[in-house]
Design a protein around this motif. Sequence first.
Motif, mmCIF file in Angstrom:
data_model
loop_
_atom_site.group_PDB
_atom_site.id
_atom_site.type_symbol
_atom_site.label_atom_id
_atom_site.label_comp_id
_atom_site.label_asym_id
_atom_site.label_seq_id
_atom_site.Cartn_x
_atom_site.Cartn_y
_atom_site.Cartn_z
ATOM 1 N N LYS A 187 2.446 -4.983 -8.887
ATOM 2 C CA LYS A 187 1.218 -3.914 -8.397
ATOM 3 C C LYS A 187 1.895 -3.067 -7.469
ATOM 4 O O LYS A 187 1.486 -2.077 -7.252
ATOM 5 C CB LYS A 187 0.317 -4.962 -7.702
ATOM 6 C CG LYS A 187 -1.253 -4.113 -7.288
ATOM 7 C CD LYS A 187 -1.966 -5.088 -6.442
ATOM 8 C CE LYS A 187 -3.363 -4.522 -6.080
ATOM 9 N NZ LYS A 187 -4.142 -3.922 -7.441
ATOM 10 N N ALA A 188 3.140 -3.474 -6.648
ATOM 11 C CA ALA A 188 3.749 -2.549 -5.666
ATOM 12 C C ALA A 188 4.934 -1.791 -6.280
ATOM 13 O O ALA A 188 5.219 -0.944 -5.925
ATOM 14 C CB ALA A 188 3.939 -3.269 -4.409
ATOM 15 N N THR A 189 5.591 -2.713 -7.327
ATOM 16 C CA THR A 189 6.906 -2.213 -7.660
ATOM 17 C C THR A 189 7.200 -1.843 -9.010
ATOM 18 O O THR A 189 8.020 -0.891 -9.330
ATOM 19 C CB THR A 189 8.018 -3.323 -7.348
ATOM 20 O OG1 THR A 189 7.833 -4.344 -8.350
ATOM 21 C CG2 THR A 189 8.011 -4.045 -6.127
ATOM 22 N N GLY A 190 6.099 -2.018 -9.618
ATOM 23 C CA GLY A 190 6.002 -1.587 -11.208
ATOM 24 C C GLY A 190 7.056 -2.683 -12.217
ATOM 25 O O GLY A 190 7.086 -2.386 -13.324
ATOM 26 N N HIS A 191 7.500 -3.378 -11.409
ATOM 27 C CA HIS A 191 8.280 -4.664 -12.131
ATOM 28 C C HIS A 191 7.636 -5.801 -12.491
ATOM 29 O O HIS A 191 6.642 -6.101 -11.798
ATOM 30 C CB HIS A 191 9.666 -4.942 -11.402
ATOM 31 C CG HIS A 191 10.663 -3.769 -11.230
ATOM 32 N ND1 HIS A 191 11.311 -2.949 -12.059
ATOM 33 C CD2 HIS A 191 10.736 -3.211 -9.937
ATOM 34 C CE1 HIS A 191 12.139 -2.403 -11.529
ATOM 35 N NE2 HIS A 191 11.644 -2.307 -10.404
#
Length: 241
Positions: A187-191
């Motif tokens: 949700k925050a990093t895209g990983h």
Amino acid sequence: MKEDISIAKAIAIVLERNPHLRQEGIAHDVLQWYLCRMEGWFATDADAISLQCWDQEVLLPGGHGLMVRGYRPVINTLAKGLDIRLGHRVVEIVRHWNRVEVTVSNGKTFVADAAVITVPLGVLKSNTIKFEPRLPEWKEEAIRELSVGVENKIVLHFSEVFWPNVEFLGVVSSTTYGCSYFLNLHKATGHAVLVYMPAGRLACDIEKMSDEAAAQFAFSQLKKILPNAAEPLNYLVSHWG
């Protein structure tokens, strides 16, 4: 000050005196999950959290933030121009009226006008640093009485995202020990990363496992939420106990 009791004992007393407040089924399990989240916040079990002091923390205003590149950029910026000595384990601190002497494990002594001690509480409790003169009795008592909690992180990296776009994924159970939760880093990093975050006795028990076994345990908890979860590509396990 009245004798303190734990959060767990306080809840038990309330339910004993008010049986109609007892929860059953999924409502009981959800309550255990919320207690599990509290245990994660304090990094210890509910039977070790003070009823008198649990809410004395002053929270800073604003929302939560995530250092997506870690704290290294902050550390590197703050460290510019400073003489930082890594690998120097302090073993003794001697205070004189006009100076402070700090001795490290290789026998070398550093002399300064003053010293700011910011070592973790666990280091102070281990008595690996000798203070001369001794710390005041009230400070030694505080070091003895304060506890150090344990909350670990088991990072699971997947090939793709197969979970909902929420901040947390939770596993409810009839006990807080059986509950668990995952932080969704996608949700925050895209990983495609989930972080399993056990605390208290559960975290200590998991630390007795190998990293591989700990990662498998975390994955087994995830499969309770998402039975068709794909196997992680790799994992990272912290050890704070």
